[in-house]
Design an enzyme around this catalytic site. Sequence first.
Site, PDB file in Angstrom:
ATOM      1  N   HIS A  72      22.456  -0.341  11.527  1.00 38.45           N
ATOM      2  CA  HIS A  72      22.710  -0.210  10.085  1.00 38.45           C
ATOM      3  C   HIS A  72      23.001   1.257   9.757  1.00 38.45           C
ATOM      4  O   HIS A  72      22.144   1.966   9.217  1.00 38.45           O
ATOM      5  CB  HIS A  72      21.503  -0.700   9.293  1.00 38.45           C
ATOM      6  CG  HIS A  72      21.117  -2.108   9.612  1.00 38.45           C
ATOM      7  ND1 HIS A  72      21.788  -3.191   9.094  1.00 38.45           N
ATOM      8  CD2 HIS A  72      20.155  -2.616  10.425  1.00 38.45           C
ATOM      9  CE1 HIS A  72      21.240  -4.308   9.567  1.00 38.45           C
ATOM     10  NE2 HIS A  72      20.250  -3.977  10.379  1.00 38.45           N
ATOM     11  N   ALA A 109      -6.338  20.560   0.838  1.00 37.32           N
ATOM     12  CA  ALA A 109      -5.478  21.136   1.873  1.00 37.32           C
ATOM     13  C   ALA A 109      -5.221  20.137   2.995  1.00 37.32           C
ATOM     14  O   ALA A 109      -6.064  19.302   3.316  1.00 37.32           O
ATOM     15  CB  ALA A 109      -6.126  22.402   2.441  1.00 37.32           C
ATOM     16  N   THR A 114       0.749   9.608   0.624  1.00 34.82           N
ATOM     17  CA  THR A 114       1.694   8.527   0.907  1.00 34.82           C
ATOM     18  C   THR A 114       1.798   7.517  -0.230  1.00 34.82           C
ATOM     19  O   THR A 114       2.631   6.613  -0.174  1.00 34.82           O
ATOM     20  CB  THR A 114       1.273   7.761   2.181  1.00 34.82           C
ATOM     21  OG1 THR A 114      -0.047   7.232   1.968  1.00 34.82           O
ATOM     22  CG2 THR A 114       1.285   8.676   3.395  1.00 34.82           C
ATOM     23  N   LYS A 115       0.938   7.653  -1.249  1.00 36.60           N
ATOM     24  CA  LYS A 115       0.970   6.724  -2.375  1.00 36.60           C
ATOM     25  C   LYS A 115       0.662   7.490  -3.656  1.00 36.60           C
ATOM     26  O   LYS A 115       0.244   8.644  -3.617  1.00 36.60           O
ATOM     27  CB  LYS A 115      -0.027   5.587  -2.174  1.00 36.60           C
ATOM     28  CG  LYS A 115      -1.471   6.033  -2.135  1.00 36.60           C
ATOM     29  CD  LYS A 115      -2.412   4.860  -1.905  1.00 36.60           C
ATOM     30  CE  LYS A 115      -3.860   5.328  -1.958  1.00 36.60           C
ATOM     31  NZ  LYS A 115      -4.793   4.214  -1.776  1.00 36.60           N
TER      32      LYS A 115
END
Length: 167
Positions: A72, A109, A114-115
Amino acid sequence: MKLKKLILIPLKYIRPVLWARLLGVKVGENCRFYKISFSTEPYLVTIGNHVSATKVHFETHDGGVWVFREQHPSWDIIRRICIGDNVYIGYDTIIMPGVNIGDNVIIGAKSLVTKSFPSNVVIGGVPAKIIKTKDQYYEKVMREALSTKTMNPVEKKQFLEQYFQYE
């Protein structure tokens, strides 16, 4: 185009907020940046007012699609990043695609964010998670804070040597 890149290189270190704005990052007022970086779509990053970030990387795309590139060739996963007002982003943190950070957030730190997270929390870790509320952190800071921020270097050194009883 080469001239623009040559001009931007020193700005990254001399005037990092201006540098980010020239890259297309939407940056609020009273921000402080040191050694920050952006992936290939800096114009998808919005940073609110009164944000401090040291050695932080903002990643707006998922490079993992590389493994599907032969099948792809046109695929990309790209998301915006939004940082609220009054946010501290700790040293060596990475903010991943699609993350929204609320207002009054402290990010520890070396975190990998990621969310998305709501306002008024302290987060940290790999991957980042909520550690405590901002109010809980404030109670801790009230017990531990030293009033040294307005001291000159000599006064600060004298105070800290006495406080920590160095000889």
